[in-house]
Write an enzyme that holds these catalytic residues in place. Structure first.
Site, PDB file in Angstrom:
ATOM      1  N   ASP A 205       0.916  -1.144   0.000  1.00 22.62           N
ATOM      2  CA  ASP A 205       0.000   0.000   0.000  1.00 22.62           C
ATOM      3  C   ASP A 205       0.947   1.182   0.000  1.00 22.62           C
ATOM      4  OD1 ASP A 205      -1.455   2.272   0.857  1.00 22.62           O
ATOM      5  OD2 ASP A 205      -3.034   0.955   1.581  1.00 22.62           O
ATOM      6  N   HIS A 206       1.099   1.844  -1.155  1.00 26.12           N
ATOM      7  CA  HIS A 206       2.222   2.788  -1.249  1.00 26.12           C
ATOM      8  C   HIS A 206       2.091   3.966  -0.277  1.00 26.12           C
ATOM      9  CE1 HIS A 206      -0.304   5.227  -3.973  1.00 26.12           C
ATOM     10  NE2 HIS A 206       0.525   6.218  -3.733  1.00 26.12           N
ATOM     11  N   HIS A 268      -5.706   2.827   0.956  1.00 26.53           N
ATOM     12  CA  HIS A 268      -4.956   3.980   1.466  1.00 26.53           C
ATOM     13  C   HIS A 268      -5.688   4.714   2.598  1.00 26.53           C
ATOM     14  CE1 HIS A 268      -2.841   3.103  -2.124  1.00 26.53           C
ATOM     15  NE2 HIS A 268      -3.462   3.915  -2.936  1.00 26.53           N
TER      16      HIS A 268
HETATM   17  C1  BG6 Z   1      -3.320   4.861  -6.478  1.00 22.16           C
HETATM   18  C2  BG6 Z   1      -4.655   4.934  -7.183  1.00 22.16           C
HETATM   19  O1  BG6 Z   1      -3.249   3.745  -5.648  1.00 22.16           O
HETATM   20  O2  BG6 Z   1      -3.142   6.042  -5.708  1.00 22.16           O
HETATM   21  C3  BG6 Z   1      -4.746   6.177  -8.044  1.00 22.16           C
HETATM   22  O3  BG6 Z   1      -4.831   3.773  -7.978  1.00 22.16           O
HETATM   23  C4  BG6 Z   1      -4.450   7.406  -7.233  1.00 22.16           C
HETATM   24  O4  BG6 Z   1      -6.026   6.286  -8.648  1.00 22.16           O
HETATM   25  C5  BG6 Z   1      -3.146   7.232  -6.468  1.00 22.16           C
HETATM   26  O5  BG6 Z   1      -4.372   8.510  -8.107  1.00 22.16           O
HETATM   27  C6  BG6 Z   1      -2.922   8.378  -5.514  1.00 22.16           C
HETATM   28  O6  BG6 Z   1      -1.632   8.280  -5.010  1.00 22.16           O
HETATM   29  P1  BG6 Z   1      -0.838   9.566  -4.557  1.00 22.16           P
HETATM   30  O7  BG6 Z   1       0.466   9.028  -4.052  1.00 22.16           O
HETATM   31  O8  BG6 Z   1      -0.709  10.452  -5.768  1.00 22.16           O
HETATM   32  O9  BG6 Z   1      -1.681  10.197  -3.513  1.00 22.16           O
END
Ligand code: BG6
Length: 516
Positions: A205-206, A268
């Protein structure tokens, strides 16, 4: 991999007070195998992250990368593609020597993921690297493909006896989405755990790799002043927003099947909620931290069919104006069916039914194509019980609000009431602010840099455990099914706006959504 002489270095891991005293394992010599090596994620995120790790000297002495993808191509062509991706997407301008040294250790294996011969050829590449290194090398298999291939690849790795390796660690890194329903997530866990041990598995989960998300824990547990207030006696509501000004771009194929709830809330945003609501872990280890997060998820009541209209809202963006130009509505985007009922905005009101949080609403919302990109957590305290000022002086008194901004303009601000200078006692809100950018002058590493090294090191603290991912699905699954049963038409909101009016229905009287 050495950093070229004279290059500036940044501190890869800013000191984390919670980790003080904990030994960080060094990264052992590793071969990283990326399945889906020509995909968007690899080009935009994984390769640039690897370059930046190389730049910081954070990769192990022996580091090799193997790309696996469908199309036939020579090692040399794959290396050129890697170079191009790094030059285009790296947060730093690449240094030629560092880049060359990294690319020398890159190979490519072509084939479809269900073809057994791919794994035989892959095993040979791995063995050759190892023979050359003269020592066993850890292996990390990164699944960055369409999710339909996850079980296929896992089974093939098992059948080819690649899931374990004498004298070295084998790890499996799984990208999101981890299932699209609770049943699918359970089934995927079952198939993963039939071949790998949970200690080998790293579910991405980045958001967990973001500095600002890790800072929520530092902020809460390294500062004594917040803990006494951090409960239902002092906190009135919590509002978590992940807003994006962009539309779905070229991702219609994925997004139209997913929608906002699955794309951002199930993973997230529930993770952000856990970071706000969890009890202090006994130590900052993978098991302790994840145990506490699972307890929060379990304390959130599973929505019933009757609850859903009261606690969940969805909508879709219509044509409007964003980023200085006219933009189409969701159903006019390339690749989206004209009658699509996929939500591009979702908002929930959740409760964490435990001793600390009972009765405090947690408002969670996300939307594509709203006014701007902002990810923040706003914690509103209860109003003061009595105002000693005159009626006139009390104008403008608002409850304290603590806002953790995760992106952009990362920082923390606290809203306080202050007297306006002058002869009369008139109060107005002011902000006390801390900004990452000015407090720490170094550039933060990208989330994937941290996550890739942690996975190679075997530290699962920033990855989702099997029971955790199922607990997240347990909350979202009834909503996914209820929305599928009542497909639409969906409420619309204008692109570039604050989102749908309907989201206000979730709010308690007196509460309001913060401006996006
Ligand atoms: C991803 C989603 O996991 O997270 C995207 O699939 C989204 O739709 C993105 O735009 C948002 O990540 P960040 O790091 O830009 O907040």
């Amino acid at each position: 991999m050495a950093v070229a002489a004279g290059l500036p270095t940044v501190q890869v891991e800013p000191e984390n007070p919670l980790a003080a005293g904990l030994e960080r394992q060094p990264v052992a010599p590793t071969i990283l195998v990326i399945f889906g090596a020509t995909g968007d994620l690899t080009r935009r995120k994984l390769l640039p992250a690897l370059y930046n790790l190389a730049h910081d000297g954070a990769l192990p002495g022996h580091f090799h990368l193997v790309g696996v993808a469908r199309r036939e191509k020579a090692h040399e062509d794959f290396r050129s593609e890697c170079e191009q991706a790094i030059r285009q997407f790296s947060r730093r301008t690449p240094d030629d020597d560092v880049l060359k040294a990294l690319l020398e250790h890159v190979k490519y294996v072509a084939g479809t993921f269900d073809d057994h011969s791919v794994y035989t050829r892959l095993a040979k590449v791995l063995d050759d690297f190892e023979a050359h290194a003269g020592e066993p090398l850890n292996r990390a298999f990164y699944l960055s493909t369409a999710p339909a291939f996850f079980p296929v690849i896992i089974e093939q790795l098992g059948q080819s006896e690649l899931a374990h390796h004498e004298g070295a660690e084998v790890r499996l890194i799984v990208e999101k989405p981890f299932g699209t329903t609770l049943d699918e997530a359970r089934e995927l866990n079952r198939r993963v755990l039939a071949i790998f041990d949970e200690s080998q598995v790293f579910r991405i989960d980045h958001y967990l790799g973001k500095e600002t998300v890790q800072n929520i824990m530092a902020f809460r547990f390294a500062n004594g002043m917040f803990e006494p207030l951090w409960n239902r006696n002092y906190i009135d509501s919590v509002q978590i927003t992940a807003a994006e000004d962009l539309g779905i771009g070229t991702r219609a194929g994925y997004y139209d099947q997913a929608g906002a709830l699955r794309d951002l809330i199930q993973n997230h945003m529930l993770q952000l909620l856990c970071h706000v609501a969890m009890e202090p872990p006994v130590s900052f280890t993978a098991e302790e931290v994840r145990n506490e997060k699972v307890k929060v998820l379990q304390a959130i009541p599973q929505p019933t069919a009757a609850d859903i209209p009261e606690m969940a809202v969805r909508a879709q963006y219509a044509a409007g104006h964003a980023g200085g130009e006219d933009v189409p509505g969701y159903t006019e985007e390339d690749g989206v069916p004209a009658d699509s009922t996929t939500e591009t905005y979702a908002a929930l009101r959740l409760e964490v039914d435990n001793w600390r949080w009972a009765g405090v609403p947690f408002y969670v919302r996300t939307g594509k194509r709203v006014a701007r990109k902002i990810t923040e957590i706003a914690i509103t305290l209860k109003p003061v019980p009595h105002l000693a000022f005159s009626q006139q002086g009390s104008l403008g008194v608002q409850p304290n609000q603590l806002v953790l901004t995760l992106q952009p303009n990362e920082g923390v601000s606290l809203r306080l009431g202050a007297k306006i200078p002058g002869t009369r006692m008139i109060i107005r809100p002011v902000k006390m602010e801390f900004l990452y950018g000015t407090a720490f002058l170094s550039q933060s590493p990208e989330a994937y840099e941290r996550l890739i090294t942690d996975a190679m090191r075997g530290d699962a603290t920033l990855f989702t455990r099997n029971d955790e991912v199922e607990a997240q699905w347990r909350i979202c699954d009834p909503i996914v099914h209820a929305w599928a049963r009542t497909p639409g038409p969906l409420p619309q909101y204008e692109a570039g706006s604050q989102g749908p009016e309907d989201a206000n229905q979730l709010l308690r009287e007196g509460d309001h959504w913060r401006a996006i």
